[in-house]
Write an enzyme that holds these catalytic residues in place. Structure first.
Site, PDB file in Angstrom:
ATOM      1  N   LYS A 116      70.584 -11.294  10.777  1.00  0.00           N
ATOM      2  CA  LYS A 116      71.474 -12.347  11.292  1.00  0.00           C
ATOM      3  C   LYS A 116      72.741 -11.701  11.845  1.00  0.00           C
ATOM      4  CE  LYS A 116      73.537 -16.780   9.907  1.00  0.00           C
ATOM      5  NZ  LYS A 116      73.815 -17.691   8.778  1.00  0.00           N
ATOM      6  N   SER A 138      72.541 -22.402   9.736  1.00  0.00           N
ATOM      7  CA  SER A 138      72.972 -21.561  10.837  1.00  0.00           C
ATOM      8  C   SER A 138      72.054 -20.367  11.091  1.00  0.00           C
ATOM      9  CB  SER A 138      74.387 -21.053  10.557  1.00  0.00           C
ATOM     10  OG  SER A 138      74.407 -20.250   9.398  1.00  0.00           O
ATOM     11  N   SER A 198      72.346 -22.666   4.960  1.00  0.00           N
ATOM     12  CA  SER A 198      72.065 -21.970   6.213  1.00  0.00           C
ATOM     13  C   SER A 198      70.829 -21.076   6.197  1.00  0.00           C
ATOM     14  CB  SER A 198      73.275 -21.140   6.636  1.00  0.00           C
ATOM     15  OG  SER A 198      74.223 -21.975   7.243  1.00  0.00           O
TER      16      SER A 198
END
Lengths: 98, 476, 485
Positions: free
Chosen positions: C75, C150, C174
């Site tokens: 990420k 996210s 997330s």
């Protein structure tokens, strides 16, 4: 009860956050922040809780670092991502000495 | 001008003498190349987290102890949020709610009477980076960012500028001797802010407060407070009101200058630092830190005076930390401290200042010092001769005996030998003896000179003087 | 065309061990798949050159463990030295870090190969990937839908079988919510399990890095290597265990709790139905299931707004255009530099959250709301812990809805968090929580369930999850029958 924050209140928050906002955003925040406050207000209805602060869900106390020097950055590395520099220094517009 | 009651409170920031920074293992140093003492933590890089330097905790415990503060066993850090270019994360990690020390005091002497200046709290925090203003730009050097600080906040119990200065001097001495800080105001390792307010009567509430920031020396703190009192009194005399404000001391103007008016208190949005768990100090940790405190100035003074040193000289030697540390090595010997201190403050200091050295740089070992003091005490070395050989004593590894031999210095203290020389000089200078009898002082000096010449200066002058007078009187 | 990346990790490992394939074959395949799935917009930055270099270097190295030579996506809010790290923000568009996050050091040490940086919501603020400065990532099951957020890029990458592994971060859901939307296994570990050093902070007391994988076993393998105490993170915790150790072990005596809040009206019927199927399955297997209450769980979103936005407003203050990142070109003065750099460098959602956080911490609000929120949070956490005195695990749905169309109204700050009402309480209490795919909606979109454990009970979560996984035996590859053939 007022339905919105005053312009000054919103401008104060924008100043704290150092974010320039447009006139349109300002008006939006007058309503939005007030809505939010009304929602947040609800937690004041809670009075049957134990009053311990949970700063973070730590499982431990802080452990200390020994006072021993470790490797540092070369000034060149420090300046690598710096948008404005002068010699070994990082540069900003003059700060009026407060 | 009316009479007003002055109320003064002082905040002192002190940089702690540790190897590394408070929240990162970068070197805590001064006067190095710009941005050479940093890592990603000091620069506030995304993703970095603080760690806690135990050296800071230990040093802060010592500070609490010497300033008679209570020590908080369970504490946390808080974030103070404000934007400023010298503040890399745009928040400063500090202790807003749980300062490590509270309710302490420093004792000063005002007109011969002791007075306690009370301390509200001591908290630990990180220093900001250093900025230099050059025309239309400001240059940032992050070497100082993250250097550990303690802030010592006095209660508003200081009555005048003189007390303020005495408090700061005492504080400086305490912190310096406890190895907590260098306390060099000129390098910024000790920085003072003073809060001043006036009121007419003791029963009145405290008057409007003005804060004078970052005053560069203790004497300037005194001047700044005086000037500020004068300024406020004038305003009050004219029934003028003023707002709470921050001022600075301008040493060129020799007066305080307005920086900003506090409209609404600063909105620092304090909240507990989530990256640092609670710190819990144990009794063992606290005791261990206190046990490693060096001997403080007060105790040194007592010890020296108990060895016959005058108050004046004791104070003088304490003013020079390295000499005092050196002297302490002799506390368990029977060395004559008066002689030793005279020597340290006199010829040795002269040498050290000239050579820009400290006592530990010299060849004056403990044995050599003991020997030297003994020789001065028993007159085997005259202070005149000492001046001749002091450089050699401090510079070379030779013994004092060896140096004296080399320089042909033998201090003749044998009374029979001296008497013989005196008789010889007298019989060779009968004219002078007559002069002496006629009451001419000059004659005595002349004879002394002749004796010294005869002995090439190696005779002990005090003894020679005594013998000469005795012999002259016998001759009558 | 090779399809090694569709094999189980144990199978790939065998091939690598017997030298039938080399890490370079896997990297080749990764980049082929990236090319094919370009329209997903799942990556912000690719690490092609360094990935090949690492693959070549690994050929010379001794195989140290199961994860040798395996590709992983990271990420883009996790700091990678010399590899652009943007947090999906214009603010860090050209930011090349000069250090590695602790987890990245561990990934490298364990011989994994970093393929690229995954798309995400800007600074992890959002639940749909639509706040990314680099355009939204899309859902592999239907490209008109959001992948969730996210960690949407990480979820889409693993789901579409580009890499078997990804790292995400989870502040309020997330990892779990996009895992649910994309049909993969995603764990938010116990707070402190994984070092946060090098994770660009959103809300420090809630953030955790966690593994996102195709199945439960592989999830445990990745957690095995990223966990542990770090000298750089005071909030990290030492644990020494093998998270795969309970996988396959008997679950028949397990006592399971379901918070009544987790079956409320806000949750889609389809999702409740799938959960019901699982409940029946567990009861049949001998587990006991009770519905319970958790104090203030319904207030979790409000507490989250106060605490997470407050911390975020402070954590993101460092982005000022001085030491790194975007800087507004011609500021009139220092204050103008701050105002304009932050106005143009941050996207709208990030600015909104900073404004909210600053407001809730300003003046008297800090004492009125923030401290009170901390107190109630403590109570909620204790209530969770009390449940775990009696029960092994808590289960419930992960999300209230399945994946929804891209472009859905982003603009309601309050409603936006409603996506996360089932995941946020887990972060508030610092507990571990895992998303497990448990079936599909009528229109064949993945549906997930959440398994929540007590502190440091990840192994037990895996134990139950693997049982359900095995029993359901779902086909979770969205590419079946099309392009990867």
């Amino acid at each position: 009860m007022k339905d919105r924050l005053t312009r000054e209140e919103v401008l104060h928050v924008a100043d704290l956050a150092r974010i320039e906002i447009t006139e349109e955003e300002l008006e939006e925040y007058q309503l939005k922040l007030k809505d939010l406050l009304d929602q947040v207000e609800k937690i004041n209805e809670i009075n049957d809780h134990d009053s311990n602060n949970l700063i973070a869900p730590w499982q431990n106390n802080a452990e200390y670092r020994q006072d021993i020097e470790e490797e540092m950055l070369d000034p060149k590395e420090v300046l690598k991502n710096v948008p404005a520099k002068s010699g070994n220094y990082i540069e900003v517009p003059v700060v009026i000495n407060e | 001008m009316n009479n007003y009651i002055e109320t003064i409170g002082i905040e002192v920031h002190v940089e702690l003498k540790t190897n590394t920074k408070i929240f990162s293992p970068s070197k805590n140093g001064y006067g190095m190349m710009a941005n050479s003492l940093t890592n990603v933590i000091d620069l506030g890089y995304p993703g970095t987290l603080p760690t806690i330097n135990y050296g800071v905790i230990e040093t802060a415990i010592k500070a609490c102890h010497v300033l008679h503060c209570n020590i908080r066993k369970k504490m946390h850090f808080d974030r103070k949020n404000y934007f400023y270019p010298d503040n890399p994360k745009n928040y400063q990690i500090t202790q807003a709610r749980t300062p490590i020390g509270y309710n302490g005091y420093v004792e000063i002497e005002v007109n011969g009477k002791p007075k306690k200046i009370e301390i509200e709290e001591i908290h630990i925090e990180e220093d900001t980076c250093k900025s230099a203003h050059r025309g239309d730009v400001t240059l940032l050097d992050f070497n100082r960012a993250g250097v550990p600080l303690i802030e010592i906040v006095s209660k508003a119990c200081i009555s005048n500028s003189k007390e303020a200065m005495l408090y700061l001097e005492k504080l400086k001495e305490l912190l310096f001797y406890a190895d907590i800080s260098d306390c060099k105001m000129e390098e910024g390792s000790m920085r003072c802010d003073a809060n001043v307010s006036l009121r007419r009567n003791i029963d009145d509430p405290l008057g409007t407060k003005c804060e004078i920031k970052n005053i560069g020396s203790i004497s300037n703190v005194g001047i700044a407070i005086e000037k500020e009192i004068e300024r406020q009194a004038k305003l009050l005399d004219n029934n003028e009101t003023f707002k709470e404000q921050t001022r600075r001391f301008d040493d060129k103007l020799n007066n305080t200058v307005l920086m900003r008016v506090k409209e609404t208190g600063n909105d620092y949005r304090y909240f507990p630092e989530p990256d640092i768990p609670y710190l819990e100090l144990t009794e063992t940790e606290i005791n261990k830190a206190i046990q490693t405190l060096p001997m403080l100035a007060e105790e040194r003074k007592e010890k020296y005076m108990s060895r016959g040193v005058s108050l004046l000289n004791a104070n003088k030697i304490i003013a020079n930390r390295s000499l005092s540390d050196y002297l302490n090595e002799f506390l368990d010997t029977d060395m004559n401290f008066s002689t030793a201190i005279n020597l340290l403050l006199g010829d040795i200091s002269f040498y050290l200042n000239r050579e820009e050295k400290t006592i530990t740089d010299t060849c004056l070992t403990k044995e050599k010092m003991l020997d030297l003091v003994a020789k001065l005490d028993n007159n085997t070395l005259s202070s005149k001769n000492l001046k001749e050989i002091i450089d050699d004593i401090l510079k070379s590894n030779k013994t004092i005996e060896e140096i004296m031999k080399e320089k042909n210095i033998t201090n003749i203290t044998d009374i029979y030998v001296l008497k013989e020389i005196v008789s010889k000089v007298i019989s060779n200078n009968l004219e002078s003896v007559e002069d002496y009898k006629a009451g001419k002082d000059r004659a005595l000096k002349y004879l002394m000179g002749q004796i010294m010449k005869e002995t090439k200066g190696s005779a002990n002058p005090k003894l020679v003087n005594e013998i000469l007078i005795e012999e002259l009187n016998n001759n009558c | 065309m090779s399809k090694y990346l569709d094999l189980e990790i144990t199978e790939i490992h065998e091939l690598l061990k017997t030298k039938k394939i080399t890490p370079i074959d896997l990297v080749d395949e990764c980049f082929e798949r990236i090319e094919k799935n370009k329209d997903l917009n799942a990556f912000i930055t690719l690490n092609k050159e360094a990935a090949y270099q690492k693959a070549r270097q690994l050929e010379q190295e001794e195989i140290k463990g199961m994860l040798y030579g395996l590709p992983i996506a990271i990420k883009d809010n996790i700091i990678t030295k010399d590899l652009r790290t943007t947090a999906a923000s214009k603010m860090l568009e050209n930011f090349i870090p000069i250090y590695d996050a602790d987890v990245i050091e561990k990934i490298n040490k364990n011989q994994m190969i970093i393929i690229g940086k995954a798309n995400m919501d800007e600074f992890a603020m959002g639940s749909s990937n639509q706040t990314s400065y680099f355009k939204p990532c899309k859902n592999p099951w239907n490209k008109a839908l959001v992948p969730g957020g996210s960690s949407g890029g990480s979820a889409a990458i693993v789901s579409s079988r580009i890499t078997p592994f990804a790292l995400g971060s989870d502040t309020g859901g997330s990892i779990r919510q996009p895992s649910s939307f994309c049909g993969i296994v995603g764990l938010k570990p116990t707070y402190g399990r994984v070092s946060r050093y090098g994770l660009i902070a959103f809300a420090s007391s809630l953030d955790q890095i966690g593994p996102m994988t195709r199945n439960v076993y592989e999830n445990a393998l990745l957690l095995n290597i990223i966990c542990g105490k770090s000298k750089n993170d005071l909030t990290s915790f030492e644990t020494n265990e093998d998270f795969t150790r309970l996988i396959g072990k008997d679950i028949s005596k397990m006592k399971i709790a379901i918070p009544k809040f987790y079956v409320n009206d806000a949750i889609d019927q389809e999702i409740k139905d799938k959960l019901e199927t699982v409940i029946k399955l567990l009861e049949k297997a001998g587990c006991s299931i009770d519905y319970i209450d958790i104090k203030y769980i319904d207030k979790a979103v409000t507490l989250y707004q106060i605490i997470a936005m407050g911390e975020a407003s402070s954590n993101l203050a460092r982005f000022d255009g001085i030491r790194y990142g975007y800087r507004y070109d011609h500021p009139k003065n220092i204050n103008d530099l701050y105002l304009k750099t932050r106005r143009y460098g941050f996207g709208n959602e990030v600015k909104r959250r900073i404004m909210i956080g600053s407001y809730l911490l300003s003046g008297k609000n800090a004492t009125t709301y923030y401290n009170k929120a901390l107190e109630i949070r403590d109570d909620m956490r204790n209530s969770f812990l009390e449940v775990f005195n009696e029960y092994d695990l808590i289960i419930g749905p992960t999300t209230t809805t399945k994946a929804y169309p891209l472009g859905k109204d982003l603009d309601d700050a309050v409603k936006a968090f409603m996506d996360d009402i089932l995941t946020i309480p887990v972060n508030m209490a610092g507990l571990p929580g895992l998303n497990l795919p448990i079936g599909f909606s009528n229109d064949h979109l993945p549906i997930g369930m959440q398994i929540i454990g007590s502190c440091f009970q990840e192994a037990k979560i895996y134990q139950l999850a693997s049982f359900i996984e095995k029993s359901l035996n779902l086909d979770l590859n969205p590419n079946k029958g099309d392009k990867n053939e």
